[in-house]
Design a protein around this motif. Structure first.
Motif, PDB file in Angstrom:
ATOM      1  N   VAL A 153       9.643  -6.841  -7.797  1.00  0.00           N
ATOM      2  CA  VAL A 153       9.327  -5.654  -7.002  1.00  0.00           C
ATOM      3  C   VAL A 153       7.818  -5.607  -6.816  1.00  0.00           C
ATOM      4  N   VAL A 154       7.403  -5.455  -5.556  1.00  0.00           N
ATOM      5  CA  VAL A 154       5.974  -5.392  -5.233  1.00  0.00           C
ATOM      6  C   VAL A 154       5.654  -4.052  -4.588  1.00  0.00           C
ATOM      7  N   GLU A 155       4.442  -3.589  -4.839  1.00  0.00           N
ATOM      8  CA  GLU A 155       3.989  -2.310  -4.290  1.00  0.00           C
ATOM      9  C   GLU A 155       3.470  -2.494  -2.860  1.00  0.00           C
ATOM     10  N   VAL A 156       3.536  -1.427  -2.068  1.00  0.00           N
ATOM     11  CA  VAL A 156       2.966  -1.443  -0.722  1.00  0.00           C
ATOM     12  C   VAL A 156       1.493  -1.830  -0.821  1.00  0.00           C
ATOM     13  N   ARG A 157       1.045  -2.672   0.082  1.00  0.00           N
ATOM     14  CA  ARG A 157      -0.323  -3.193   0.177  1.00  0.00           C
ATOM     15  C   ARG A 157      -0.655  -4.237  -0.895  1.00  0.00           C
ATOM     16  N   GLU A 158       0.310  -4.582  -1.747  1.00  0.00           N
ATOM     17  CA  GLU A 158       0.086  -5.651  -2.707  1.00  0.00           C
ATOM     18  C   GLU A 158       0.180  -7.001  -1.971  1.00  0.00           C
TER      19      GLU A 158
END
Length: 81
Positions: free
Chosen positions: A67-72
């Protein structure tokens, strides 16, 4: 050579992260503009993120299921200067 970071875009107002479903590229591979890079799932909808530039994939950040965060940063593409 220039490095271009491809970041997870915010595809909807409430989106804060997304799961990586599948990579369509590998490190060292050459990609064309708008080529499919990665399939993600956010808020129960799947979407493919295209390459914003043509170049060579230098780094993939994350594996299927991560799972990746927005803007990562999702990946780094190296382009001719």
């Amino acid at each position: 050579m220039a490095r271009h970071e491809v970041r997870l875009p915010q595809l909807s107002m409430g989106m804060s992260d997304a799961e990586i479903i599948d990579w369509y590229v590998e490190e060292g591979e050459e990609v064309a503009l708008d080529a499919d890079l990665v399939e993600i799932e956010a808020e129960k909808a799947r979407q493919v993120i295209p390459a914003p530039v043509a170049g060579i994939i230098r780094e993939l950040k994350g594996d299927s299921g991560d799972v990746v965060e927005v803007r990562e940063v999702l990946c780094v593409i190296e382009t001719p200067a």
